[in-house]
Design an enzyme around this catalytic site. Structure first.
Site, short mmCIF file in Angstrom:
data_model
loop_
_atom_site.label_atom_id
_atom_site.label_comp_id
_atom_site.label_asym_id
_atom_site.label_seq_id
_atom_site.Cartn_x
_atom_site.Cartn_y
_atom_site.Cartn_z
N ARG A 237 0.85 -1.18 0.00
CA ARG A 237 0.00 0.00 0.00
C ARG A 237 0.89 1.23 0.00
NH1 ARG A 237 -3.84 -2.30 -1.23
NH2 ARG A 237 -5.89 -2.40 -0.27
N GLU A 266 -2.02 8.16 -4.08
CA GLU A 266 -2.38 7.71 -5.42
C GLU A 266 -3.84 8.08 -5.72
OE1 GLU A 266 -1.48 3.46 -4.62
OE2 GLU A 266 -3.60 3.10 -5.04
N HIS A 284 -1.36 0.52 -9.44
CA HIS A 284 -2.11 -0.31 -8.48
C HIS A 284 -2.90 -1.42 -9.19
CE1 HIS A 284 -4.12 -0.19 -4.24
NE2 HIS A 284 -4.08 -1.43 -4.71
C1 GLV Z 1 -5.84 -4.28 -3.65
O1 GLV Z 1 -5.01 -3.48 -3.39
C2 GLV Z 1 -6.53 -5.05 -2.66
O2 GLV Z 1 -6.38 -4.76 -1.45
O3 GLV Z 1 -7.26 -5.96 -3.03
#
Ligand code: GLV
Length: 318
Positions: A237, A266, A284
């Protein structure tokens, strides 16, 4: 009994929507694939909702929860749920579900892909070839780093970390890991203190959930422990890494490269990252195979359907 009122914050696959339609009155649905509602629109949308289907990029904070007096259930289409104020949900008796397991292998594949792309300079060399700069083959062209027989340090040895360690075994890598608990899974990896992992690893891969405890887990002090030849890969993250400290470390060549799928702030990540050829940036997408994104959405929908039928939730977090 009237069907429960459902709000969906993001465009979802039509077949997932079709599975929800018979059981719910869908009172608001964001048709945009990648644009979240602003806070005011979201708060208005949930004001009558019994249930909410949200994404990883929607901020479901105490104000949203306060704006939704009837809300009983939130299903996020993601494994991470740091975007949801779970304590505020618990205080109101609102159930929350996420999507573990269905994305484990796809996300581990991507962690490996990002590590390989960074180590072997694939985006940088692709940009060069695409720009028509390739005038001849050379022995020292885009020389990268070998993964095989290198040391991989995984921080966060949950399901995804273990799946990455299994892939690393196939590459004859030495795998170190750091986690609060020792892994019970049969993976060829050695638990070490975090500082030892940072000192010894050629690749440091971050796979921890974000929380106050992991905020800026990798900052200036941790980057200083890494070898100048080491590479940092973040599929966890934004916020787990102190991006300003990382930019400084890259500028001062204190680490060799970074592969980043997640960022602080982001999608508006710091443009300073763009100046580095040795940084691979992705938006991401670690869980983004077509099938896995479908499975994530369907698991979120199945949790909502279970709630609507009074059945146990499949993957509750609260
Ligand atoms: C993506 O980042 C998730 O947490 O599924």
């Amino acid at each position: 009994m009237a069907p429960l009122k459902l709000v969906i914050t993001r465009r979802i696959y039509p077949e997932v929507l079709a599975s929800l339609a018979p059981a719910f009155d869908i009172i608001a649905e964001n048709q945009a694939a990648d644009q979240p509602w602003d806070a005011a629109t979201l708060q208005r949308a949930v004001s009558e909702a019994d249930c909410l289907f949200c994404s990883v990029a929607d901020r479901i904070d105490a104000a949203v929860i306060a704006a939704a007096p009837r809300l009983k259930m939130i299903a996020t289409g993601a494994v991470g749920f740091n975007n949801i104020d779970v304590a505020a949900c618990q205080a109101r008796g609102i159930r929350v579900t996420n999507t573990p397991d269905v994305l484990t292998q796809t996300t581990a594949d991507f962690g490996f892909a990002l590590m390989m792309a960074t180590a072997r300079r694939i985006p940088e060399s692709e940009r060069y070839a695409r720009a028509g700069q390739w005038t001849g083959w050379a022995f020292d062209q885009f020389t990268g780093r070998d993964l095989h027989h290198a040391t991989l340090g995984i921080i966060g040895m949950g399901r995804i970390g273990c799946a990455i360690a299994r892939r690393a075994a196939g590459f004859d890598m030495r795998v170190l890991y750091h986690n609060r608990n020792r892994s019970q899974e049969a993976v060829q990896a050695t638990w070490v203190e975090r500082d030892q992992l940072l000192r010894e690893s050629d690749f440091v891969m971050l796979v921890v959930p974000y929380s106050q405890a992991t905020h800026h887990l990798i900052g200036a002090a941790e980057l200083a422990l890494m070898k100048p030849s080491a590479m940092l890969i973040n599929i966890a993250r934004g916020g787990v890494v102190d991006d300003q400290a990382l930019i400084t470390a890259l500028r001062e060549r204190r680490i060799a490269a970074a592969g980043l799928d997640v960022f602080e702030n982001e999608p508006k990540f710091d443009p300073a990252f763009l100046q580095f050829d040795n940084v691979v940036l992705t938006p991401h997408i670690a869980s983004s195979s077509k099938a896995t994104r479908g499975a994530m959405m369907q698991l979120a929908a199945d949790n909502l359907l279970a709630h609507a039928s009074g059945l146990p939730l499949k993957t509750p977090v609260a």
